[in-house]
Design an enzyme around this catalytic site. Structure first.
Site, PDB file in Angstrom:
ATOM      1  N   TYR A 116       0.820  -1.213   0.000  1.00 52.59           N
ATOM      2  CA  TYR A 116       0.000   0.000   0.000  1.00 52.59           C
ATOM      3  C   TYR A 116       0.857   1.268   0.000  1.00 52.59           C
ATOM      4  CZ  TYR A 116      -4.707  -1.891   0.735  1.00 52.59           C
ATOM      5  OH  TYR A 116      -5.918  -2.505   0.580  1.00 52.59           O
TER       6      TYR A 116
ATOM      7  N   LYS B  66       3.224 -15.193   1.958  1.00 46.76           N
ATOM      8  CA  LYS B  66       3.555 -16.055   0.819  1.00 46.76           C
ATOM      9  C   LYS B  66       5.075 -16.234   0.805  1.00 46.76           C
ATOM     10  CE  LYS B  66       1.412 -16.866  -2.700  1.00 46.76           C
ATOM     11  NZ  LYS B  66       0.994 -18.203  -3.237  1.00 46.76           N
TER      12      LYS B  66
ATOM     13  N   ASP C 177      -2.715 -17.964   0.479  1.00 47.49           N
ATOM     14  CA  ASP C 177      -3.733 -18.544  -0.408  1.00 47.49           C
ATOM     15  C   ASP C 177      -4.375 -19.771   0.246  1.00 47.49           C
ATOM     16  OD1 ASP C 177      -1.300 -19.887  -0.642  1.00 47.49           O
ATOM     17  OD2 ASP C 177      -1.547 -20.340  -2.776  1.00 47.49           O
TER      18      ASP C 177
ATOM     19  N   ASP D 167      -6.365  -7.211   3.764  1.00 44.11           N
ATOM     20  CA  ASP D 167      -7.510  -6.584   3.100  1.00 44.11           C
ATOM     21  C   ASP D 167      -8.399  -7.659   2.487  1.00 44.11           C
ATOM     22  OD1 ASP D 167      -9.034  -4.419   2.041  1.00 44.11           O
ATOM     23  OD2 ASP D 167      -8.042  -4.702   0.110  1.00 44.11           O
TER      24      ASP D 167
ATOM     25  N   ASP E  16     -12.184  -9.364   4.036  1.00 47.41           N
ATOM     26  CA  ASP E  16     -13.454  -9.356   3.290  1.00 47.41           C
ATOM     27  C   ASP E  16     -14.035 -10.761   3.203  1.00 47.41           C
ATOM     28  OD1 ASP E  16     -13.466  -6.615   2.794  1.00 47.41           O
ATOM     29  OD2 ASP E  16     -14.026  -6.870   0.688  1.00 47.41           O
TER      30      ASP E  16
HETATM   31  C1  IPM Z   1     -10.490  -1.464   3.704  1.00 50.41           C
HETATM   32  C2  IPM Z   1     -10.719  -0.805   2.380  1.00 50.41           C
HETATM   33  C3  IPM Z   1      -9.577   0.148   2.111  1.00 50.41           C
HETATM   34  C4  IPM Z   1      -8.307  -0.661   1.967  1.00 50.41           C
HETATM   35  C5  IPM Z   1      -9.790   1.091   0.932  1.00 50.41           C
HETATM   36  C6  IPM Z   1     -11.095   1.883   1.049  1.00 50.41           C
HETATM   37  C7  IPM Z   1      -8.637   2.036   0.754  1.00 50.41           C
HETATM   38  O1  IPM Z   1     -10.861  -1.780   1.405  1.00 50.41           O
HETATM   39  O2  IPM Z   1     -10.384  -0.739   4.716  1.00 50.41           O
HETATM   40  O3  IPM Z   1     -10.448  -2.691   3.767  1.00 50.41           O
HETATM   41  O4  IPM Z   1      -8.016  -1.185   0.882  1.00 50.41           O
HETATM   42  O5  IPM Z   1      -7.592  -0.768   2.947  1.00 50.41           O
HETATM   43 MG    MG Z   2     -10.927  -3.784   2.136  1.00 42.70          MG
END
Ligand code: IPM
Ligand code: MG
Length: 368
Positions: free
Chosen positions: A142, A192, A225, A249, A253
């Site tokens: 990032y 990884k 993975d 990240d 999710d």
């Molecule tokens: C998160 C989001 C952020 C990230 C974006 C909005 C920059 O996806 O907080 O998970 O990628 O960190």
């Molecule tokens: Mg995210």
């Protein structure tokens, strides 16, 4: 003594709607528990860009550095898609994370029993799930340099750099081990190492910190993975997962969906201790700004409310009050109160964002 201070940055899309419900909860603590916060508000993301031409004004950044905790809603929206990268709404959030040095991002994925049938996975796989992903938040791909879109010969090349120093890995590893000690004493580290040098170093440093400082904690390593696969196969094998910025990240999710709805998950981003001994901190729901439903009163405020519960626990040393709020949310869900995102197979009539907030306040009243 001064009241503890909170800076609210509601942001874009559904951010202001879900944050309005958190303000009700803050008001409840003031009125019913005598716990008073000094609350100020400011802009972040697209709304800040609209007003100031930047997604995070320097004055807002300075305020964020001073308060005990920042509560953030969400940033972004399609009207900002074509902005220059440097002023996109997300840059405001990334600047807060970076300049406050919030290196440890706690993303719990907890499956409320009342929602176990809403997950795309079978009930027995997710019921009772309670794990935390600790995501490194201020480094890695990032932020690594070099980065950019360059021209090489007659074509363009996009470059980002995955970079981790030993100390960056060590500090997030410590925060995961500390957390594990307060839970089931188990950490799985994901990288990884089979393809990335930064992954090899990650694995070595996590193991060294473990052996020297946390030998009592059970530590395992997994390729990220394979970790993604195991999260879907049998997530209850995990307790605390520690991983880098990008893998965190993605994995968070995926973990979110195990719980039935992205609208349920809170997060805490913690930095080094301030003068008062508490970590510098920002709390935000894992979900985004959901522009498709913004302004319609459909959004689920629970992730934002649970983020405030995390603030009570980690920034204000009010663990009992955090538990009270979490139990209020659990009761509301058990009573069948559902926003649109929680309409399961059995259907039903969804309640509005504000009705969900009111139901949580009513459950808080019942807890007294
Ligand atoms: C998160 C989001 C952020 C990230 C974006 C909005 C920059 O996806 O907080 O998970 O990628 O960190
Ligand atoms: Mg995210």
């Amino acid at each position: 003594m001064a009241n503890p201070s909170i800076l609210i940055l509601a942001g874009d899309g559904i951010g202001p709607e879900v944050m309005a419900e958190v303000k009700k909860i803050i008001g409840w603590y003031d009125a019913k528990r005598g716990i008073t916060f000094d609350v100020s508000e400011d802009l972040v993301g697209g709304c800040a860009y609209d007003k100031h031409g930047t997604p995070l004004h320097d004055d807002t950044m300075a305020k964020a550095q001073e308060v005990d905790a920042v509560l953030l809603g969400a940033v972004g929206g399609p009207q900002y898609d074509n902005l220059d990268f440097s002023v996109k709404p997300e840059r405001g959030l990334l600047r807060l994370r970076k300049e406050m040095d919030l290196f440890s991002n706690l993303r719990p994925a907890q499956c409320f029993d009342a929602l176990a049938d809403f997950s795309s996975l079978k009930r027995e796989v997710v019921a009772g799930l309670d794990i935390v992903i600790v995501r490194e938040l201020t480094s890695g791909v990032y932020f690594g340099e070099p980065r950019g879109i360059f021209t090489e010969g007659n074509e363009r090349v996009g470059i980002n750099t995955q970079r981790y120093t030993e100390s960056e890995i060590a500090r997030v590893a410590r925060s995961a081990f500390e957390l594990a000690r307060r839970r089931s004493n188990k950490v799985c580290s994901m990288e990884k190492a089979n393809v990335m040098e930064s992954g090899i170093l990650w694995r070595q440093v996590v193991q060294e910190i473990h052996d020297k400082e946390y030998p009592d904690v059970e530590l395992s390593h997994m390729y990220a993975d394979a970790g993604a696969m195991q999260l879907c196969r049998w997530p209850k094998q995990f307790d605390v997962i520690v991983t880098d910025n990008l893998f965190g990240d993605l994995l968070s999710d995926a973990a979110a969906m195990l719980t039935g709805s992205l609208g349920m998950l809170p997060s805490a981003s913690l930095g080094a201790p301030m003068a008062n001994g508490r970590p510098k901190a920002l709390y935000e729901p894992v979900h985004g700004s959901a522009p498709d439903i913004a302004g319609q009163g459909k959004a689920n405020p629970i992730a934002c409310i649970l983020s405030f519960a995390m603030a009570l626990r980690y920034s204000f040393d009010l663990g009992d009050e955090a538990t009270r709020l979490e139990q209020a949310v659990e009761k509301v869900l058990a009573d069948g109160v559902r926003t649109a995102d929680l309409m399961g197979p059995e259907g039903g009539t969804p309640v509005s964002t504000s009705a969900m907030g009111n139901a949580v306040v009513a459950a808080l009243n019942a807890s007294l």
